[in-house]
Design a protein around this motif. Structure first.
Motif, PDB file in Angstrom:
ATOM      1  N   ARG A   1     -62.292  15.096  19.633  1.00 34.13           N
ATOM      2  CA  ARG A   1     -62.606  14.211  18.518  1.00 34.13           C
ATOM      3  C   ARG A   1     -62.822  14.959  17.208  1.00 34.13           C
ATOM      4  NH1 ARG A   1     -63.293  11.990  14.668  1.00 34.13           N
ATOM      5  NH2 ARG A   1     -64.470  10.107  14.122  1.00 34.13           N
TER       6      ARG A   1
ATOM      7  N   ALA B   1     -59.582  15.365  15.655  1.00 31.44           N
ATOM      8  CA  ALA B   1     -58.694  14.185  15.683  1.00 31.44           C
ATOM      9  C   ALA B   1     -58.466  13.594  14.293  1.00 31.44           C
ATOM     10  CB  ALA B   1     -59.252  13.121  16.633  1.00 31.44           C
ATOM     11  N   TYR B   2     -59.501  13.613  13.432  1.00 34.99           N
ATOM     12  CA  TYR B   2     -59.306  13.027  12.104  1.00 34.99           C
ATOM     13  C   TYR B   2     -58.277  13.827  11.320  1.00 34.99           C
ATOM     14  CZ  TYR B   2     -60.094  11.231   7.417  1.00 34.99           C
ATOM     15  OH  TYR B   2     -59.904  10.678   6.178  1.00 34.99           O
TER      16      TYR B   2
ATOM     17  N   LEU C   1     -54.840  13.148  12.835  1.00 32.41           N
ATOM     18  CA  LEU C   1     -54.325  11.809  12.497  1.00 32.41           C
ATOM     19  C   LEU C   1     -53.874  11.765  11.038  1.00 32.41           C
ATOM     20  CD1 LEU C   1     -53.858   8.859  13.329  1.00 32.41           C
ATOM     21  CD2 LEU C   1     -56.274   8.411  12.875  1.00 32.41           C
ATOM     22  N   LEU C   2     -54.672  12.372  10.163  1.00 35.00           N
ATOM     23  CA  LEU C   2     -54.317  12.397   8.738  1.00 35.00           C
ATOM     24  C   LEU C   2     -53.052  13.240   8.517  1.00 35.00           C
ATOM     25  CD1 LEU C   2     -55.167  11.471   5.915  1.00 35.00           C
ATOM     26  CD2 LEU C   2     -56.578  13.528   5.729  1.00 35.00           C
TER      27      LEU C   2
ATOM     28  N   ASP D   1     -48.355   6.183  19.469  1.00 39.57           N
ATOM     29  CA  ASP D   1     -49.621   5.639  19.955  1.00 39.57           C
ATOM     30  C   ASP D   1     -50.707   6.699  19.794  1.00 39.57           C
ATOM     31  OD1 ASP D   1     -51.450   3.905  21.050  1.00 39.57           O
ATOM     32  OD2 ASP D   1     -50.450   3.709  22.985  1.00 39.57           O
ATOM     33  N   VAL D   2     -51.936   6.234  19.632  1.00 43.79           N
ATOM     34  CA  VAL D   2     -53.117   7.099  19.598  1.00 43.79           C
ATOM     35  C   VAL D   2     -54.148   6.421  20.492  1.00 43.79           C
ATOM     36  CG1 VAL D   2     -54.895   8.166  18.160  1.00 43.79           C
ATOM     37  CG2 VAL D   2     -52.625   7.690  17.187  1.00 43.79           C
ATOM     38  N   THR D   3     -54.660   7.131  21.484  1.00 43.27           N
ATOM     39  CA  THR D   3     -55.618   6.491  22.400  1.00 43.27           C
ATOM     40  C   THR D   3     -57.003   6.401  21.760  1.00 43.27           C
ATOM     41  OG1 THR D   3     -56.169   8.597  23.428  1.00 43.27           O
ATOM     42  CG2 THR D   3     -54.424   7.312  24.462  1.00 43.27           C
ATOM     43  N   ASP D   4     -57.813   5.478  22.283  1.00 43.70           N
ATOM     44  CA  ASP D   4     -59.213   5.431  21.877  1.00 43.70           C
ATOM     45  C   ASP D   4     -59.894   6.724  22.338  1.00 43.70           C
ATOM     46  OD1 ASP D   4     -59.039   2.877  20.744  1.00 43.70           O
ATOM     47  OD2 ASP D   4     -59.309   1.931  22.692  1.00 43.70           O
ATOM     48  N   VAL D   5     -60.955   7.103  21.643  1.00 47.18           N
ATOM     49  CA  VAL D   5     -61.670   8.327  22.012  1.00 47.18           C
ATOM     50  C   VAL D   5     -62.108   8.225  23.483  1.00 47.18           C
ATOM     51  CG1 VAL D   5     -63.671   9.788  21.536  1.00 47.18           C
ATOM     52  CG2 VAL D   5     -62.492   8.650  19.643  1.00 47.18           C
TER      53      VAL D   5
ATOM     54  N   ARG E   1     -50.733   0.753  23.694  1.00 50.41           N
ATOM     55  CA  ARG E   1     -49.652   0.166  22.899  1.00 50.41           C
ATOM     56  C   ARG E   1     -48.272   0.638  23.379  1.00 50.41           C
ATOM     57  NH1 ARG E   1     -54.369   0.252  20.814  1.00 50.41           N
ATOM     58  NH2 ARG E   1     -54.272   2.416  21.510  1.00 50.41           N
TER      59      ARG E   1
ATOM     60  N   VAL F   1     -58.804  12.750  22.444  1.00 48.19           N
ATOM     61  CA  VAL F   1     -57.906  11.738  21.884  1.00 48.19           C
ATOM     62  C   VAL F   1     -56.474  12.205  22.131  1.00 48.19           C
ATOM     63  CG1 VAL F   1     -57.164  10.539  19.786  1.00 48.19           C
ATOM     64  CG2 VAL F   1     -59.577  11.187  20.053  1.00 48.19           C
TER      65      VAL F   1
ATOM     66  N   PHE G   1     -52.471  11.851  21.321  1.00 45.64           N
ATOM     67  CA  PHE G   1     -51.478  11.390  20.350  1.00 45.64           C
ATOM     68  C   PHE G   1     -50.101  11.429  21.010  1.00 45.64           C
ATOM     69  CE2 PHE G   1     -53.974  11.415  16.417  1.00 45.64           C
ATOM     70  CZ  PHE G   1     -55.093  12.142  16.814  1.00 45.64           C
TER      71      PHE G   1
ATOM     72  N   ARG H   1     -66.990   9.304   5.123  1.00 46.63           N
ATOM     73  CA  ARG H   1     -66.289  10.040   6.175  1.00 46.63           C
ATOM     74  C   ARG H   1     -66.600   9.511   7.575  1.00 46.63           C
ATOM     75  NH1 ARG H   1     -64.262  11.718   9.825  1.00 46.63           N
ATOM     76  NH2 ARG H   1     -63.596  13.806  10.428  1.00 46.63           N
TER      77      ARG H   1
ATOM     78  N   TYR I   1     -62.377   7.818  10.130  1.00 45.77           N
ATOM     79  CA  TYR I   1     -61.485   7.958  11.282  1.00 45.77           C
ATOM     80  C   TYR I   1     -61.109   6.585  11.828  1.00 45.77           C
ATOM     81  CZ  TYR I   1     -59.529   9.269  15.777  1.00 45.77           C
ATOM     82  OH  TYR I   1     -58.685   9.396  16.861  1.00 45.77           O
TER      83      TYR I   1
ATOM     84  N   LEU J   1     -58.726   4.915   9.372  1.00 40.81           N
ATOM     85  CA  LEU J   1     -57.378   5.500   9.398  1.00 40.81           C
ATOM     86  C   LEU J   1     -56.635   5.073  10.665  1.00 40.81           C
ATOM     87  CD1 LEU J   1     -55.268   7.419   8.166  1.00 40.81           C
ATOM     88  CD2 LEU J   1     -56.498   9.338   9.181  1.00 40.81           C
TER      89      LEU J   1
ATOM     90  N   ARG K   1     -52.663   1.662  13.564  1.00 44.49           N
ATOM     91  CA  ARG K   1     -52.340   0.677  14.605  1.00 44.49           C
ATOM     92  C   ARG K   1     -51.897  -0.665  14.045  1.00 44.49           C
ATOM     93  NH1 ARG K   1     -57.295   1.777  18.899  1.00 44.49           N
ATOM     94  NH2 ARG K   1     -56.493   3.775  19.658  1.00 44.49           N
TER      95      ARG K   1
END
Lengths: 265, 265
Positions: free
Chosen positions: A44, A47-48, A51-52, A65-69, A76, A114, A116, B44, B48, B51, B56
């Protein structure tokens, strides 16, 4: 491994066989018409930034897709699948160094991870072939040649680095069609990033790829370059994160998403 | 305000006048051909989830830019601009409640804030008009009608809620062209989410929009529904975050990105 008898199985049937260890090799040619995905698992705290980074660099890092933490269900891309078991082979990296390859990462899974899932060029290569554009490395049955370039990705937090591209040589009269066909699929790398001159990308010698194997550019052919899904792995490893898990090259995740569903028009 | 004499200024010239307080009204009709953006600023600790929510739910939440933590420079959408001063009007929300409207948020800026610039329907409406598809609420000179629907957004962390849509009535023979035209622009909401039957979206009465003003659907016309940028604000407010800053409705950010640059083909 001879995958002929697996060719007509559905994604869910294939994932089941992969989970049970019956299928453990590369996934090219399986579940034709369905998108396959690259994997990047981070904790985690990274992860930010990751993702960014993907948001800012959608060509090399198109997210499927990105899974929940803490969740290993890619809801998806393939609801009910298990990220920990449904790739044929994984790579575990500690502090940016490859530690081991394993067929299952259940023992490595942590509650703050997480996953990706990143689009893969198999989808657009299918579209190229369907449109009469030859794909050399498929004809030659080896991995696509990939190169580090002088194109800087848009940095995100601790993550920065050059874009990696893949190269496909093709007859000059196929290049326009190749641009059209791949433009329809931004979530599997989309349109080329460059046509024609490797030197413009800082590539000194096409015969010496940084990853994969070289493809010969023949008389009358043009090298065409696409952003490559190796980019986010290469960039993340530079930050030497304590623990990262990826798929082993060519050993992808078979999603329930049809390639055509990813077409923007 | 009469914006006629500002109509031919460039985005950078307009942002300068907005920053100096010379221009303080709605931005519709300014810098034609350039994309305008919605604003969502969160701390911040919520960034996350937000984003990921955008990743999604790209139809209601198409991201044009995300600033670095603490930075007010939208480097990709308008390098050198200042998020704190370059919108004509802002809304400050505390615990999900509107606290005040201000022309400048320099005093509210904090080092852990992240600004999200979200694509706006102005861009695709320009493309509709250019393609001979009439846009009723522009003809009638009022705000587009918007409705909460029964479509659940894909949740992300603490963020969940229904999709908000905007509605544009049009002659039945323009609907196909409207789908084609807006499909080209996924980063400004893209193709419609529904054509024809408001009841299918859980909308009881088109004459009573949840936001904006009603547009009449005339004989022979079809209501067409697009995902709306009000969605992420509505969803984030439900989580009652301590501090959120948005633009005031219609008072958008004028980016340096040309609408056509956002076309996927």
């Amino acid at each position: 491994m001879d995958t002929t008898r697996y060719r007509h199985l559905s994604p869910v049937e294939l994932r089941q066989r992969i989970r049970q260890g019956e299928l453990s090799g590369p996934t090219a040619g399986l579940a034709n018409g369905y998108a396959q995905a690259n994997l990047m698992i981070v904790r985690r705290d990274l992860a930010y930034d990751f993702l960014l980074f993907c948001q800012r660099n959608p060509k090399p890092c198109p997210l499927l897709d990105v899974t929940d933490v803490g969740s290993f269900d890619p809801r998806r891309a393939a609801p009910g699948a298990d990220i920990r078991t449904d790739f044929p082979r994984y790579r575990v990296y500690r502090n940016g160094e490859l530690e081991q390859e394993v067929p299952d990462i259940t023992a490595f899974w942590e509650d703050d991870m997480v996953a990706f899932l990143i689009g893969c060029s198999f989808s657009f290569e299918g579209a190229l072939l369907a449109n009469g554009v030859p794909v050399r490395h498929i004809e030659d049955q080896h991995n696509v040649p990939m190169y580090r370039t002088n194109i800087a990705c848009q940095p995100a937090g601790t993550l920065r680095g050059p874009m990696v591209v893949s190269m496909r040589p093709m007859p000059a009269d196929k290049v326009v069609r190749a641009v059209q066909v791949t433009s329809r699929f931004p979530s599997v790398h989309g349109a080329p990033v460059h046509i024609g001159d490797p030197a413009r990308l800082g590539i000194a010698d096409l015969a010496k790829p940084d990853f994969g194997e070289a493809s010969q550019v023949r008389e009358g052919e043009v090298p065409v370059f696409w952003a490559c899904g190796v980019t986010p792995q290469a960039v993340a490893m530079q930050a030497r994160p304590e623990l990262v898990i990826t798929h082993a090259p060519g050993h992808m995740f078979i999603t329930d998403l049809r390639d055509e569903q990813l077409g923007v028009i």
